[in-house]
Design an enzyme around this catalytic site. Structure first.
Site, PDB file in Angstrom:
ATOM      1  N   TYR A 117       2.704   9.874  -0.032  1.00 26.62           N
ATOM      2  CA  TYR A 117       3.809   9.331   0.770  1.00 26.62           C
ATOM      3  C   TYR A 117       5.184   9.602   0.142  1.00 26.62           C
ATOM      4  CZ  TYR A 117      -0.083   6.518   2.689  1.00 26.62           C
ATOM      5  OH  TYR A 117      -1.277   6.091   3.217  1.00 26.62           O
ATOM      6  N   LYS A 138      -2.944   5.999  -4.305  1.00 23.79           N
ATOM      7  CA  LYS A 138      -4.118   6.832  -3.988  1.00 23.79           C
ATOM      8  C   LYS A 138      -4.050   8.220  -4.614  1.00 23.79           C
ATOM      9  CE  LYS A 138      -3.958   4.554   0.514  1.00 23.79           C
ATOM     10  NZ  LYS A 138      -2.560   4.471   0.918  1.00 23.79           N
ATOM     11  N   ASP A 163       0.834  -1.197   0.000  1.00 25.46           N
ATOM     12  CA  ASP A 163       0.000   0.000   0.000  1.00 25.46           C
ATOM     13  C   ASP A 163       0.871   1.250   0.000  1.00 25.46           C
ATOM     14  OD1 ASP A 163      -2.855   1.134   0.600  1.00 25.46           O
ATOM     15  OD2 ASP A 163      -1.495   2.212   1.936  1.00 25.46           O
ATOM     16  N   HIS A 191      -8.192   9.088  -1.826  1.00 27.54           N
ATOM     17  CA  HIS A 191      -7.547   9.032  -0.505  1.00 27.54           C
ATOM     18  C   HIS A 191      -8.479   9.544   0.611  1.00 27.54           C
ATOM     19  CE1 HIS A 191      -3.198   9.108   1.233  1.00 27.54           C
ATOM     20  NE2 HIS A 191      -4.043   8.770   2.166  1.00 27.54           N
TER      21      HIS A 191
HETATM   22  N1  LIG Z   1      -5.821   5.807   3.606  1.00 25.18           N
HETATM   23  C1  LIG Z   1      -5.345   6.561   4.575  1.00 25.18           C
HETATM   24  O1  LIG Z   1      -5.783   7.711   4.821  1.00 25.18           O
HETATM   25  C2  LIG Z   1      -4.231   6.025   5.414  1.00 25.18           C
HETATM   26  C3  LIG Z   1      -3.886   6.686   6.615  1.00 25.18           C
HETATM   27  C4  LIG Z   1      -2.867   6.134   7.391  1.00 25.18           C
HETATM   28  C5  LIG Z   1      -2.232   4.983   6.988  1.00 25.18           C
HETATM   29  N2  LIG Z   1      -2.555   4.378   5.791  1.00 25.18           N
HETATM   30  C6  LIG Z   1      -1.860   3.160   5.325  1.00 25.18           C
HETATM   31  O2  LIG Z   1      -1.902   2.185   6.356  1.00 25.18           O
HETATM   32  C7  LIG Z   1      -0.574   1.808   6.700  1.00 25.18           C
HETATM   33  C8  LIG Z   1      -0.474   1.428   8.156  1.00 25.18           C
HETATM   34  O3  LIG Z   1      -0.871   2.496   8.985  1.00 25.18           O
HETATM   35  P1  LIG Z   1       0.161   3.367   9.847  1.00 25.18           P
HETATM   36  O4  LIG Z   1       1.495   3.324   9.227  1.00 25.18           O
HETATM   37  O5  LIG Z   1      -0.484   4.693  10.056  1.00 25.18           O
HETATM   38  O6  LIG Z   1       0.136   2.680  11.286  1.00 25.18           O
HETATM   39  P2  LIG Z   1       0.338   1.211  11.891  1.00 25.18           P
HETATM   40  O7  LIG Z   1       0.601   0.228  10.819  1.00 25.18           O
HETATM   41  O8  LIG Z   1      -0.793   1.010  12.820  1.00 25.18           O
HETATM   42  O9  LIG Z   1       1.630   1.417  12.774  1.00 25.18           O
HETATM   43  C9  LIG Z   1       2.898   1.606  12.189  1.00 25.18           C
HETATM   44  C10 LIG Z   1       3.862   1.915  13.339  1.00 25.18           C
HETATM   45  O10 LIG Z   1       3.959   0.776  14.197  1.00 25.18           O
HETATM   46  C11 LIG Z   1       5.321   0.355  14.310  1.00 25.18           C
HETATM   47  N3  LIG Z   1       5.297  -1.121  14.279  1.00 25.18           N
HETATM   48  C12 LIG Z   1       5.206  -1.914  13.187  1.00 25.18           C
HETATM   49  N4  LIG Z   1       5.166  -3.201  13.530  1.00 25.18           N
HETATM   50  C13 LIG Z   1       5.232  -3.251  14.884  1.00 25.18           C
HETATM   51  C14 LIG Z   1       5.243  -4.303  15.808  1.00 25.18           C
HETATM   52  N5  LIG Z   1       5.170  -5.574  15.405  1.00 25.18           N
HETATM   53  N6  LIG Z   1       5.315  -4.003  17.129  1.00 25.18           N
HETATM   54  C15 LIG Z   1       5.378  -2.714  17.527  1.00 25.18           C
HETATM   55  N7  LIG Z   1       5.372  -1.645  16.688  1.00 25.18           N
HETATM   56  C16 LIG Z   1       5.302  -1.916  15.361  1.00 25.18           C
HETATM   57  C17 LIG Z   1       6.023   0.944  13.105  1.00 25.18           C
HETATM   58  O11 LIG Z   1       7.386   1.247  13.389  1.00 25.18           O
HETATM   59  P3  LIG Z   1       8.622   0.623  12.531  1.00 25.18           P
HETATM   60  O12 LIG Z   1       8.409   0.980  11.092  1.00 25.18           O
HETATM   61  O13 LIG Z   1       9.802   1.288  13.149  1.00 25.18           O
HETATM   62  O14 LIG Z   1       8.573  -0.859  12.784  1.00 25.18           O
HETATM   63  C18 LIG Z   1       5.246   2.236  12.859  1.00 25.18           C
HETATM   64  O15 LIG Z   1       5.734   3.288  13.670  1.00 25.18           O
HETATM   65  C19 LIG Z   1       0.229   3.055   6.327  1.00 25.18           C
HETATM   66  O16 LIG Z   1       1.616   2.789   6.305  1.00 25.18           O
HETATM   67  C20 LIG Z   1      -0.394   3.398   5.011  1.00 25.18           C
HETATM   68  O17 LIG Z   1       0.086   2.555   4.000  1.00 25.18           O
HETATM   69  C21 LIG Z   1      -3.573   4.880   5.023  1.00 25.18           C
END
Ligand SMILES: NC(=O)c1ccc[n+]([C@@H]2O[C@H](COP(=O)([O-])OP(=O)(O)OC[C@H]3O[C@@H](n4cnc5c(N)ncnc54)[C@H](OP(=O)(O)O)[C@@H]3O)[C@@H](O)[C@H]2O)c1
Length: 325
Positions: free
Chosen positions: A72, A101, A67, A134
């Site tokens: 980004y 997106k 994704d 998005h």
């Molecule tokens: N459509 C939208 O509006 C939207 C908004 C937000 C996000 N997204 C998408 O969804 C994806 C995921 O959401 P997100 O990045 O916001 O948050 P998330 O996946 O809930 O959390 C990511 C964070 O958690 C840490 N992490 C990863 N694996 C872990 C584990 N096993 N244990 C502890 N911590 C861990 C990562 O750090 P490290 O990298 O240092 O491991 C990072 O800081 C995004 O990357 C993006 O692709 C979409």
């Protein structure tokens, strides 16, 4: 609740396992007949220099769904990683599902194809599997140099137009944007279209006015914001829900996050799993596709490894208790 769990399991059992050397995640069949793997790698805040390696690590770990988004700034790195894995013979293009997106500054119908084309060129992967709106809101398109000049290219656009820190919106109906998204399917350069951050009333309005149903709605979804009503609404209409921030965005250091809670740690210990795996498993069991982000190899593997256990009804109830939105 049990009905929702049933929907989750139906998704699981009707899905197919993609063949390959690694153990891969199942895929769910979308409403247009195409398939989407139920675990993907998120790449928001996967910065320059680390994103490409993370995507390669994810492919090695078995991920077949990545994704990204124009916002980004890492579409080129995602594309480079995928192409290098194809060149190595590890995967074929059709083995991976690539999502990107449309950003808020490109909602004007005549801008949609231009913005898509930019992402398409950045990724450079023959086609894009899924293109999402998005957010269901439009920003005014202004030049990033602050002048009144009309931006000549996508790169010239200020992605966060604001006055004194407040976003400057544009009056563009997301239904009109969606119709332009529908037009993209004719080009053959994108195979599926969907939405992101749409609530139930917005979905209701969109579905009542358009001909092509989104294949997914990507929304924030984790135990603290479990989205059960939206999952039910979408699944009832053959629309998948993709759970973004499925770990609850631990980087924002919010209070009461399930991933940090002793009750979740206890459930994790009982299954010989980590709290992150339990949190991801919860949304997956509720019927969502999950896209955790990590750039750390060990966590990338950990986050993928959620298919060999299941949470009991009692454990699901404990997880439900975190929902507070
Ligand atoms: N459509 C939208 O509006 C939207 C908004 C937000 C996000 N997204 C998408 O969804 C994806 C995921 O959401 P997100 O990045 O916001 O948050 P998330 O996946 O809930 O959390 C990511 C964070 O958690 C840490 N992490 C990863 N694996 C872990 C584990 N096993 N244990 C502890 N911590 C861990 C990562 O750090 P490290 O990298 O240092 O491991 C990072 O800081 C995004 O990357 C993006 O692709 C979409």
């Amino acid at each position: 609740m049990s009905k929702l769990r049933t929907i989750g399991w139906i998704l699981f059992f009707t899905s197919s396992i993609v063949s390959g050397a690694n153990t891969l995640a199942p895929s769910v069949r979308l409403n247009n007949g195409l398939e989407m793997p139920v675990i993907g790698l998120g790449t928001y805040l996967a910065n320059e220099g680390e994103c490409e390696r993370a995507v390669r690590d994810a492919i090695d770990a078995g991920y077949r769904h990545i994704d990204t988004a124009y916002l980004y700034g890492n579409e080129k790195e995602v594309g480079n990683a995928i192409r290098s894995k194809i060149d190595e013979g590890a995967i074929r293009r059709e083995d991976v599902f690539i999502v990107t997106k449309l950003w808020n500054t490109f909602h004007r119908p005549d801008q949609v194809e231009k913005a898509f084309q930019k992402s398409f060129e950045n990724l450079n992967l023959t086609y894009i599997d899924l293109y999402l709106i998005h957010f269901p809101l439009a920003y005014k398109q202004v030049h990033k140099d602050g002048s009144d000049r009309t931006p000549q290219s996508v790169d010239d656009v200020n992605l966060f137009p604001n006055v004194n820190g407040r976003p400057v919106y544009d009056d563009i109906d997301y239904v009109d944007t969606w119709r332009a998204m529908e037009g993209l399917l004719q080009t053959g350069n994108v195979r599926s279209i969907g939405v992101s951050n749409f609530d139930i009333p917005q979905m209701e309005r969109l579905l009542s006015q358009v001909t092509i149903t989104p294949v997914t709605n990507q929304v924030e979804c984790h135990p603290n914001h479990n989205q059960l009503p939206l999952i039910k609404y979408c699944n009832d209409r053959n629309i998948t829900v993709t759970a973004y921030s499925p770990l609850g965005r631990p980087y924002l250091a919010k209070n009461n996050l399930a991933i940090n809670d002793p009750k979740v740690q206890a459930i994790a210990a009982a299954h010989n799993k980590t709290p992150a795996q339990v949190v991801l498993r919860y949304s997956y069991q509720n019927g969502a596709i999950v896209i955790p982000k990590s750039t750390k190899q060990q966590r990338i593997k950990e986050n993928f490894n959620i298919l060999d256990f299941s949470l009991t009804p009692e454990e699901m109830n404990v997880m439900n208790s975190f929902n507070n939105e």
